[in-house]
Design a protein around this motif. Structure first.
Motif, mmCIF file in Angstrom:
data_model
loop_
_atom_site.group_PDB
_atom_site.id
_atom_site.type_symbol
_atom_site.label_atom_id
_atom_site.label_comp_id
_atom_site.label_asym_id
_atom_site.label_seq_id
_atom_site.Cartn_x
_atom_site.Cartn_y
_atom_site.Cartn_z
ATOM 1 N N MET A 157 -15.098 -5.511 -15.465
ATOM 2 C CA MET A 157 -14.683 -5.039 -16.778
ATOM 3 C C MET A 157 -13.345 -4.508 -16.556
ATOM 4 O O MET A 157 -13.024 -3.636 -15.714
ATOM 5 N N SER A 158 -12.477 -4.411 -17.422
ATOM 6 C CA SER A 158 -11.246 -3.879 -17.694
ATOM 7 C C SER A 158 -10.885 -3.699 -19.161
ATOM 8 O O SER A 158 -11.259 -4.563 -19.871
ATOM 9 N N CYS A 159 -10.297 -2.526 -19.308
ATOM 10 C CA CYS A 159 -9.908 -2.723 -20.831
ATOM 11 C C CYS A 159 -8.565 -3.246 -21.263
ATOM 12 O O CYS A 159 -8.037 -3.348 -22.277
ATOM 13 N N GLY A 160 -8.034 -3.821 -20.173
ATOM 14 C CA GLY A 160 -6.592 -4.389 -20.322
ATOM 15 C C GLY A 160 -5.534 -3.610 -20.426
ATOM 16 O O GLY A 160 -4.363 -3.907 -20.227
ATOM 17 N N GLU A 161 -5.694 -2.205 -20.310
ATOM 18 C CA GLU A 161 -4.496 -1.148 -20.370
ATOM 19 C C GLU A 161 -4.253 -0.687 -18.727
ATOM 20 O O GLU A 161 -5.130 -0.729 -18.116
ATOM 21 N N PRO A 162 -2.761 -0.567 -18.595
ATOM 22 C CA PRO A 162 -2.501 0.019 -17.366
ATOM 23 C C PRO A 162 -2.831 1.527 -17.205
ATOM 24 O O PRO A 162 -2.848 2.390 -18.113
ATOM 25 N N HIS A 163 -3.455 1.871 -16.130
ATOM 26 C CA HIS A 163 -4.010 3.239 -15.775
ATOM 27 C C HIS A 163 -3.394 3.384 -14.252
ATOM 28 O O HIS A 163 -3.190 2.579 -13.543
ATOM 29 N N GLU A 164 -3.147 4.679 -14.126
ATOM 30 C CA GLU A 164 -2.957 5.471 -12.692
ATOM 31 C C GLU A 164 -4.054 4.872 -11.629
ATOM 32 O O GLU A 164 -3.784 4.229 -10.591
ATOM 33 N N THR A 165 -5.158 5.009 -12.056
ATOM 34 C CA THR A 165 -6.364 4.225 -11.171
ATOM 35 C C THR A 165 -6.974 3.144 -12.187
ATOM 36 O O THR A 165 -7.265 3.203 -13.312
ATOM 37 N N ASP A 166 -7.056 2.175 -11.490
ATOM 38 C CA ASP A 166 -7.347 0.731 -12.109
ATOM 39 C C ASP A 166 -8.933 1.024 -12.304
ATOM 40 O O ASP A 166 -9.944 1.388 -11.504
ATOM 41 N N CYS A 167 -9.191 0.368 -13.528
ATOM 42 C CA CYS A 167 -10.662 0.304 -13.716
ATOM 43 C C CYS A 167 -11.616 -0.530 -12.712
ATOM 44 O O CYS A 167 -12.652 0.180 -12.435
ATOM 45 N N SER A 168 -10.885 -1.341 -12.044
ATOM 46 C CA SER A 168 -11.920 -2.177 -10.986
ATOM 47 C C SER A 168 -12.240 -1.107 -9.877
ATOM 48 O O SER A 168 -13.458 -0.966 -9.430
ATOM 49 N N GLU A 169 -11.305 -0.178 -9.490
ATOM 50 C CA GLU A 169 -11.613 0.893 -8.598
ATOM 51 C C GLU A 169 -12.697 1.823 -9.086
ATOM 52 O O GLU A 169 -13.508 2.266 -8.363
ATOM 53 N N VAL A 170 -12.507 2.256 -10.272
ATOM 54 C CA VAL A 170 -13.295 3.433 -10.879
ATOM 55 C C VAL A 170 -14.605 2.484 -10.814
ATOM 56 O O VAL A 170 -15.768 3.209 -10.534
ATOM 57 N N LEU A 171 -14.865 1.417 -11.232
ATOM 58 C CA LEU A 171 -16.278 0.730 -11.298
ATOM 59 C C LEU A 171 -16.773 0.384 -10.062
ATOM 60 O O LEU A 171 -18.122 0.690 -9.719
ATOM 61 N N ASP A 172 -16.018 0.147 -8.999
ATOM 62 C CA ASP A 172 -16.646 -0.079 -7.827
ATOM 63 C C ASP A 172 -17.014 1.155 -6.889
ATOM 64 O O ASP A 172 -17.845 0.902 -6.032
ATOM 65 N N HIS A 173 -16.418 2.339 -7.293
ATOM 66 C CA HIS A 173 -17.046 3.461 -6.825
ATOM 67 C C HIS A 173 -17.863 4.378 -7.668
ATOM 68 O O HIS A 173 -17.921 5.753 -7.520
ATOM 69 N N LEU A 174 -18.441 3.870 -8.731
ATOM 70 C CA LEU A 174 -18.858 4.786 -9.874
ATOM 71 C C LEU A 174 -19.887 5.550 -9.212
ATOM 72 O O LEU A 174 -20.183 6.848 -9.588
ATOM 73 N N TYR A 175 -20.777 5.017 -8.280
ATOM 74 C CA TYR A 175 -21.905 5.627 -7.953
ATOM 75 C C TYR A 175 -21.622 6.829 -6.949
ATOM 76 O O TYR A 175 -22.168 7.847 -6.845
ATOM 77 N N GLU A 176 -20.589 6.678 -6.195
ATOM 78 C CA GLU A 176 -20.020 7.656 -5.413
ATOM 79 C C GLU A 176 -19.513 8.845 -6.394
ATOM 80 O O GLU A 176 -19.857 10.047 -5.799
ATOM 81 N N PHE A 177 -19.045 8.573 -7.686
ATOM 82 C CA PHE A 177 -18.542 9.708 -8.354
ATOM 83 C C PHE A 177 -19.784 10.314 -8.907
ATOM 84 O O PHE A 177 -19.833 11.560 -9.037
ATOM 85 N N LEU A 178 -20.776 9.402 -9.325
ATOM 86 C CA LEU A 178 -22.018 10.085 -9.966
ATOM 87 C C LEU A 178 -22.751 10.983 -8.797
ATOM 88 O O LEU A 178 -23.552 11.996 -9.227
ATOM 89 N N ASP A 179 -22.758 10.480 -7.570
ATOM 90 C CA ASP A 179 -23.588 11.184 -6.675
ATOM 91 C C ASP A 179 -22.616 12.407 -5.778
ATOM 92 O O ASP A 179 -23.181 13.067 -5.224
ATOM 93 N N HIS A 180 -21.488 12.546 -6.510
ATOM 94 C CA HIS A 180 -20.739 13.617 -5.849
ATOM 95 C C HIS A 180 -20.479 13.369 -4.313
ATOM 96 O O HIS A 180 -20.258 14.411 -3.551
ATOM 97 N N GLU A 181 -20.016 12.101 -3.841
ATOM 98 C CA GLU A 181 -19.834 11.633 -2.638
ATOM 99 C C GLU A 181 -18.646 11.258 -2.481
ATOM 100 O O GLU A 181 -18.225 10.461 -1.474
ATOM 101 N N MET A 182 -17.575 11.971 -3.090
ATOM 102 C CA MET A 182 -16.138 11.579 -2.901
ATOM 103 C C MET A 182 -15.193 12.772 -3.108
ATOM 104 O O MET A 182 -15.578 13.878 -3.634
ATOM 105 N N PRO A 183 -13.967 12.982 -2.207
ATOM 106 C CA PRO A 183 -13.362 14.069 -2.466
ATOM 107 C C PRO A 183 -12.972 14.612 -3.831
ATOM 108 O O PRO A 183 -12.871 13.648 -4.819
#
Length: 100
Positions: A1-27
């Protein structure tokens, strides 16, 4: 999924690491990048909200059971295979055959 808009952090990166974010397992720096992305990207924010709700529901229904370490490792291995686009076996190739 992507919104089609450019972002500093790409949608695919966010979605690939979403559970790490949810679980507070990232810097913290990565968490900040994701928070900025969610402010800019409503499709990713919606997906985040859905996954957060599912996680909360699972915790409420199953949160009292401890997950065996080896099971968690197998599940995470399968997730990594799916994310990388590799073929996932239909049966668990790491399981030992049951005796007859």
């Amino acid at each position: 999924m992507s919104c089609g808009e450019p972002h500093e952090t790409d949608c695919s990166e966010v979605l690939d690491h979403l559970y790490e974010f949810l679980d507070h397992e990232m810097p913290d720096a990565d968490c900040t990048k994701f928070e900025v992305h969610f402010e800019e990207c409503s499709p990713c924010l919606e997906k985040y909200g859905l996954e957060k709700a599912v996680k909360k529901l699972v915790k409420r229904c199953c949160g009292h059971d401890d997950v065996p370490t080896d099971l968690r490792a197998k599940v995470m291995g399968r997730i990594d295979l799916v994310r990388s686009g590799q073929v996932v076996p239909e049966h668990d190739v790491t399981a030992t055959p049951q005796e007859s």
